[in-house]
Design an enzyme around this catalytic site. Structure first.
Site, PDB file in Angstrom:
ATOM      1  N   ASP A 188      -2.972  -7.399  -2.601  1.00  0.00           N
ATOM      2  CA  ASP A 188      -3.784  -6.544  -1.743  1.00  0.00           C
ATOM      3  C   ASP A 188      -5.276  -6.831  -1.919  1.00  0.00           C
ATOM      4  OD1 ASP A 188      -4.097  -4.630   0.226  1.00  0.00           O
ATOM      5  OD2 ASP A 188      -4.206  -2.951  -1.192  1.00  0.00           O
TER       6      ASP A 188
ATOM      7  N   ARG B 149     -10.838 -11.516  -0.071  1.00  0.00           N
ATOM      8  CA  ARG B 149     -11.670 -12.497  -0.791  1.00  0.00           C
ATOM      9  C   ARG B 149     -11.045 -13.883  -0.765  1.00  0.00           C
ATOM     10  NH1 ARG B 149     -11.083  -8.639  -5.801  1.00  0.00           N
ATOM     11  NH2 ARG B 149     -11.157  -7.271  -3.990  1.00  0.00           N
TER      12      ARG B 149
ATOM     13  N   LYS C 215       0.830  -1.195   0.000  1.00  0.00           N
ATOM     14  CA  LYS C 215       0.000   0.000   0.000  1.00  0.00           C
ATOM     15  C   LYS C 215       0.872   1.255   0.000  1.00  0.00           C
ATOM     16  CE  LYS C 215      -3.992  -2.020   2.366  1.00  0.00           C
ATOM     17  NZ  LYS C 215      -4.979  -1.744   1.314  1.00  0.00           N
TER      18      LYS C 215
ATOM     19  N   ASP D  31      -8.590  -3.749   9.549  1.00  0.00           N
ATOM     20  CA  ASP D  31      -9.050  -4.595   8.448  1.00  0.00           C
ATOM     21  C   ASP D  31      -9.593  -5.925   8.967  1.00  0.00           C
ATOM     22  OD1 ASP D  31      -9.584  -4.799   5.764  1.00  0.00           O
ATOM     23  OD2 ASP D  31      -7.616  -5.555   5.203  1.00  0.00           O
TER      24      ASP D  31
END
Length: 257
Positions: free
Chosen positions: A167, A171, A96, A108
């Site tokens: 990143d 999922r 990031k 997160d």
């Protein structure tokens, strides 16, 4: 709500996946929950390739925390909850930007944190349905052993995923949790995650996005959200976009462009 916020605000060094497992084991039984915490070796046996793949760059072990609530005289039907627990998201090899984003990536894991807190409230609320939660927990770090672009992971259900962006890791861990939840054949599965900044771009900071394949269930969620002033907005699931995930070497890619 306060517990969920406390967990989200914890510095990442203070709240690892292993530590969250310890907290769940401590608080869960007091709230009438059965708590099972799965370590790396057990996750290997379960073939949770998504969770293990994302954890590859970390010094800290992953954990899957399974919480089960079974009230006496439970009503027919059951619900499964799946929560994203990325304890800290550096982005992995797809690092990031070095801006304020990094400081917020300790939260997160707030999908898993909010589900954990919700599970602790079920008994006090007199919930009559059986509820099972799967909290998928790891951090996402860059190192010599980290997940690489072009790697292919095999999920719990046997589907293969080609990595095009490390990143896009939430999922991957949720795929294993959703597979395990589906195997239990519940009446509904609800997945909660800080999954993508694209939703933030679309809806801003005050509205959460909801996507689903069951309009009746989405309707129940929208009704509940209005009662507690936590607004959600239904986003479309367009079948034509599925081909954006097509891969030449796997069942799918982990990002569509």
């Amino acid at each position: 709500t306060c517990l969920s916020r406390d967990l989200a605000n914890c510095p990442p060094a203070h709240l690892t996946a292993e530590r969250l497992g310890e907290i769940a084991s401590q608080l869960g039984p007091q709230a009438g929950l059965t708590v099972e915490v799965f370590d790396r070796n057990q996750l290997l046996e379960l073939r949770c390739g998504g969770l293990l793949g994302v954890n590859g760059g970390s010094l800290d072990e992953p954990r899957m925390i399974k919480l089960t609530y079974t009230p006496e005289g439970a009503a027919e039907g059951s619900v499964a909850l799946v929560g994203k627990g990325i304890m800290y998201d550096s982005g992995g090899i797809s690092l990031k930007p070095s801006d304020g984003t990094h400081a917020t990536m300790k939260n997160d894991m707030s999908g898993a944190g909010s589900l954990f807190a919700a599970m602790l409230a079920l008994k006090a609320l007199g919930c009559r349905s059986q509820v099972t939660a799967f909290l998928m927990c790891t951090d996402n770090m860059p190192s010599g052993s980290a997940l690489k672009l072009g790697d292919v992971l095999t999920m719990r259900n046997g589907k293969t995923v080609e990595i095009h962006n490390t990143d896009a890791e939430g999922r991957l861990i949720l795929a294993d949790g959703l597979s395990l939840a589906a195997e239990a054949k519940p009446n509904a599965i609800i997945d909660i995650a800080t999954l993508t900044g694209a939703c933030l771009v679309a809806l801003g900071e005050k509205v959460a996005g909801v996507l689903g394949n069951n309009d009746a269930l989405v309707g129940q969620l929208r009704e509940a959200s209005s009662r507690v002033d936590e607004p959600i907005w239904q986003l479309p699931m367009v079948s034509d976009y599925r081909k954006l995930l097509d891969s030449t070497v796997a069942d799918m890619r982990n990002i569509g462009g």
